[in-house]
Design an enzyme around this catalytic site. Structure first.
Site, PDB file in Angstrom:
ATOM      1  N   TYR A 195      24.925 -38.512  40.004  1.00  0.00           N
ATOM      2  CA  TYR A 195      25.108 -37.086  40.250  1.00  0.00           C
ATOM      3  C   TYR A 195      25.725 -36.400  39.031  1.00  0.00           C
ATOM      4  O   TYR A 195      25.260 -35.343  38.589  1.00  0.00           O
ATOM      5  CB  TYR A 195      25.986 -36.881  41.481  1.00  0.00           C
ATOM      6  CG  TYR A 195      26.119 -35.443  41.900  1.00  0.00           C
ATOM      7  CD1 TYR A 195      25.097 -34.812  42.603  1.00  0.00           C
ATOM      8  CD2 TYR A 195      27.263 -34.710  41.596  1.00  0.00           C
ATOM      9  CE1 TYR A 195      25.214 -33.489  42.987  1.00  0.00           C
ATOM     10  CE2 TYR A 195      27.392 -33.387  41.975  1.00  0.00           C
ATOM     11  CZ  TYR A 195      26.356 -32.780  42.675  1.00  0.00           C
ATOM     12  OH  TYR A 195      26.470 -31.459  43.048  1.00  0.00           O
ATOM     13  N   SER A 228      27.441 -27.800  38.724  1.00  0.00           N
ATOM     14  CA  SER A 228      28.552 -28.336  39.505  1.00  0.00           C
ATOM     15  C   SER A 228      29.778 -28.475  38.621  1.00  0.00           C
ATOM     16  O   SER A 228      29.682 -28.477  37.382  1.00  0.00           O
ATOM     17  CB  SER A 228      28.160 -29.716  40.055  1.00  0.00           C
ATOM     18  OG  SER A 228      29.259 -30.388  40.618  1.00  0.00           O
TER      19      SER A 228
END
Length: 292
Positions: A155, A142
């Protein structure tokens, strides 16, 4: 996996988190390019729905990727029913948002377990097959691997972790002919992202990003870029392509994010309540139901 016009033809590709979103999109694109696809995920019925949209040799397995023993069993079953895996896409992931100090410890820990530990378990389970086929492992990471954001500590930590894990694995396996790639993604139109915008804490987070970084990209676009990277055994793929530029400035990103947060978070806290989101999207609910 190289040297032909159809490098994926008749190859066995494993995709985790394949019940919906990017995992389902990648499974369809891999199959369209000739691969026989193994769909792994938490929801047997939803996996079967995805399987039924894929002509040919797709099969599905219900599995929690943090379960070492079950993942080992699934890897054996994939080999026995489809053949040894040439491609493994570690896509399964969870997200939650909110202030770290008030976060639920079990939820925070679960994000780390699925995103980081689950990716490692996936690699371990299929590594013998990748060694045998000279295969390729793609780790879905990501923009959060490059630049961490407030209110997304689990996350961001997990995605930074999988980036480091993939770099380490690539160096370890290079002499054996196994390729390892990292996919850096921005906002992709999945139920996880749609769920994020329902929460003020994450909606405000995206609103304060630079304008290009706010755009949400269609699953088909992202899946197409990632599958082309699989075909070419790339060490890194960026979706969208401009994310590559963030590698150049990543050292400068933490102080910029800190300065912006120091100014904006107090203002936003006066305007809205920053509460924990819990696990986001239908995938998050499925994980909770599966563990219950």
């Amino acid at each position: 996996m190289t040297g032909t016009d159809r490098p994926l033809h008749d190859r066995v590709a494993v995709v985790t988190g394949a019940a919906r979103g990017l995992g389902a999109g990648m499974a369809r694109e891999l199959a369209r390019r000739g691969a026989r696809v193994a769909l792994l995920g938490r929801e047997e019925a939803t996996l079967a729905e995805v399987r039924d949209t894929i002509p040919g040799g797709a099969r599905c397995w219900e599995v929690d990727i943090t379960d070492d023993a079950r993942m080992g069993q699934v890897a054996d079953e994939v080999r026995d029913r489809l053949g040894p895996a040439s491609i493994v896409v570690a896509n399964a992931g969870l997200a939650e948002g909110g202030p770290f100090g008030e976060s639920d410890p079990a939820t925070w820990r679960r994000v780390i377990e699925v995103n980081l530990t689950g990716s490692a378990i996936t690699a371990r389970a299929f590594l013998p097959q990748l060694r045998a086929t000279g295969g390729y492992y793609l780790q879905v990471a990501s923009l959060a691997s490059i630049g961490a954001a407030p209110m997304m500590s689990a996350y961001c930590a997990s995605k930074a972790g999988v980036e480091s894990f993939a770099h380490s694995l690539r160096a370890e396996l290079a002499h054996e002919g196994v390729g390892v790639g990292i996919a850096y993604l921005n906002w992709t139109d999945t139920d996880m992202i749609r769920g994020a915008d329902e929460h003020p804490v994450l909606r405000e987070l995206r609103a304060h990003m630079p304008r290009p970084a706010r755009r949400v990209y269609p699953v088909e676009y992202v899946a197409g870029r990632l599958v082309r990277a699989v075909e070419n055994r790339r060490a890194a793929v960026y979706a969208p392509a401009w994310l590559r530029a963030t590698q150049v400035v990543r050292a400068a990103m933490p102080p910029v994010v800190t300065a912006l947060s120091k100014r904006e978070i107090p203002r936003l806290q006066r305007e809205t309540s920053f509460e924990g989101t819990g696990l986001l999207g239908a995938g998050g609910r499925a994980d909770l139901d599966g563990r219950a």
